[in-house]
Structures are given as structure tokens and as C-alpha cells.
Write a protein that holds these residues in place. Structure first.
Motif, short mmCIF file in Angstrom:
data_model
loop_
_atom_site.label_atom_id
_atom_site.label_comp_id
_atom_site.label_asym_id
_atom_site.label_seq_id
_atom_site.Cartn_x
_atom_site.Cartn_y
_atom_site.Cartn_z
N ILE A 70 -5.84 -11.29 -1.48
CA ILE A 70 -5.31 -12.24 -0.48
C ILE A 70 -3.82 -12.51 -0.67
O ILE A 70 -3.05 -12.49 0.29
CB ILE A 70 -6.13 -13.55 -0.53
CG1 ILE A 70 -7.58 -13.25 -0.10
CG2 ILE A 70 -5.52 -14.62 0.37
CD1 ILE A 70 -8.54 -14.39 -0.21
N ALA A 71 -3.40 -12.78 -1.91
CA ALA A 71 -1.99 -13.16 -2.12
C ALA A 71 -1.08 -11.94 -2.33
O ALA A 71 0.14 -12.06 -2.22
CB ALA A 71 -1.87 -14.11 -3.30
N GLN A 72 -1.67 -10.81 -2.63
CA GLN A 72 -0.90 -9.57 -2.86
C GLN A 72 0.34 -9.82 -3.71
O GLN A 72 1.48 -9.57 -3.27
CB GLN A 72 -0.53 -8.94 -1.51
CG GLN A 72 -1.77 -8.58 -0.74
CD GLN A 72 -1.48 -8.10 0.67
OE1 GLN A 72 -0.34 -7.93 1.09
NE2 GLN A 72 -2.54 -7.89 1.43
N PRO A 73 0.12 -10.35 -4.93
CA PRO A 73 1.29 -10.72 -5.75
C PRO A 73 2.12 -9.52 -6.19
O PRO A 73 1.60 -8.43 -6.39
CB PRO A 73 0.66 -11.41 -6.97
CG PRO A 73 -0.76 -10.97 -7.00
CD PRO A 73 -1.15 -10.63 -5.60
N LYS A 74 3.40 -9.80 -6.32
CA LYS A 74 4.33 -8.79 -6.85
C LYS A 74 3.98 -8.55 -8.33
O LYS A 74 4.01 -7.45 -8.82
CB LYS A 74 5.74 -9.38 -6.72
CG LYS A 74 6.87 -8.52 -7.11
CD LYS A 74 8.18 -9.06 -6.53
CE LYS A 74 8.48 -10.48 -7.04
NZ LYS A 74 9.66 -11.07 -6.44
#
Ligand SMILES: C[S@@+](CC[C@H](N)C(=O)[O-])C[C@H]1O[C@@H](n2cnc3c(N)ncnc32)[C@H](O)[C@@H]1O
Length: 188
Positions: free
Chosen positions: A38-42
């Protein structure tokens, strides 16, 4: 009938995208997968010692002697490492197998855009996490705590520790949804 709302997933929708975050308390990585999806973090730090906690206080926790063994904890770590192998190789997921307060030493001040607190649920444990990870969070960053409710073995530990933090005035309540509470860091 309306489907029940999954407040943990709803909380994830509030996280910034393509950001730097941390999950304290990973267990088998089920929620970590949702954070990534969902957040697709770096960059996402997955923090857990996968250590069996001895003693009666923790016996009924997921990492206590009535529900786990050290072999089970090792298997959970191996499962998480295998699940995120691709992201680990790409550098977007880093597993820190350590107690959260020790793992905090490997994260720079003001590095995190969000932190999800779901580790040691005792009052002392949550208090230590809030204190260790506060400086790691950027001003404007989001601190989300799971299980902000009266629990079984941890009793009022999470509620009391989070309320102490709110009372100090450095954070504003962003939302409270089910047992999720999100605080926005206002000042450094
Ligand atoms: C409730 S589980 C986490 C569940 C996970 N966030 C999820 O939603 O799928 C709690 C985890 O916290 C970990 N834990 C306990 N004490 C910790 C500490 N001091 N630092 C980091 N993790 C800790 C335990 O090993 C356990 O895996």
C-alpha cells in the motif's frame, strides 16, 4: 450487511507514499507485506529480534514461552527474509534483527517519514520505543501505534505509554480508528 472495516489497512492508507518508514515488531511479516503493497516505501526497516522472551509477563505474547520457542522465532525470521528477498536485494527493505532500542542506533535522526509501533506491548516497551524513535521521525512524520486498547497480557501498557507521549505536547493526534492511533510530530 456492510463488510467490517479493517482499521489497520485504513491506517496504512494514511501513510505517505514512496517514503522511508519502519515497522517495529514484524512477527511473520504479514503486515509488512501490506505496508509494502500500500505505501510502496522507498525504504522500509523491519525491526524485530525474533527472540523468545522468557518469564511470566511475556508468556502469553506471540514471543513468549507458551506460544513460541526460539526455533519458531528463527523460522519466522527466515520466512520474513525469504518473503522480502527481492526487496532486500533492491535495497528497499532492510531487516534489522535486534531489539528496537538497539536497532534505533542504526537509523539516522530525522530519517523516518513514518513508524509503525507494534513490538513489545508492555508499558516499559512502548515507552522505550516512543522515546527511541521520536528523534528518528521527521517533523511532520507519522507515528502509528497498534493495539491502542486494553489488552490481554499487556493490560493498559500501550494506552498509557501513548497517552504519556500525547501529554507532552510534541505530537498531535491525527486519527484514532479502532485500535490504531496515529500521531503527527509537530516539533523537533
Ligand atoms: C504483535 S507482533 C507484530 C505483528 C506484526 N506487526 C504484524 O502485524 O503482522 C509483536 C512482535 O514484536 C516483536 N518484539 C517484541 N519485543 C520487541 C522489541 N523490543 N523490539 C522489536 N521487536 C520486538 C516480537 O518478536 C513479535 O514478533
Amino acid at each position: 450487511m456492510l463488510a467490517p472495516i479493517d482499521t489497520r489497512l485504513m491506517a496504512l492508507l494514511s501513510l505517505p507514499r514512496n517514503a522511508v518508514g519502519a515497522e517495529i515488531g514484524v512477527h511473520e511479516g504479514a503486515f509488512s507485506r501490506e505496508i509494502v503493497r500500500i505505501a510502496q516505501p522507498k525504504r522500509l526497516y523491519l525491526i524485530d529480534p525474533w527472540l523468545l522472551f522468557p518469564g511470566e509477563t511475556y508468556a502469553d505474547s506471540w514471543y513468549g514461552t507458551r506460544r513460541a520457542t526460539q526455533d519458531i522465532m528463527d523460522a519466522r525470521h527466515a520466512h520474513v527474509a525469504a518473503t522480502f528477498q527481492r526487496q532486500i536485494e533492491a535495497g528497499s527493505v532492510r531487516i534489522l534483527r535486534a531489539l528496537s532500542v538497539d536497532a534505533a542506533l542504526m537509523i539516522a535522526d530525522d530519517e523516518l517519514d513514518f513508524v509503525y509501533v507494534d513490538g513489545d506491548h508492555s508499558y516499559e516497551g512502548v515507552t522505550a520505543d516512543l522515546s527511541a524513535y521520536g528523534p528518528k521521525l521527521k517533523v511532520g512524520g507519522l507515528l502509528v501505534a497498534d493495539d491502542y486498547m486494553l489488552g490481554s497480557w499487556w493490560k493498559d501498557g500501550v494506552v498509557r505509554a501513548v497517552n504519556d507521549l500525547i501529554g507532552r505536547g510534541q505530537y498531535a493526534i491525527e486519527f484514532k480508528m479502532g485500535s490504531q492511533i496515529a500521531l503527527r510530530k509537530l516539533t523537533g
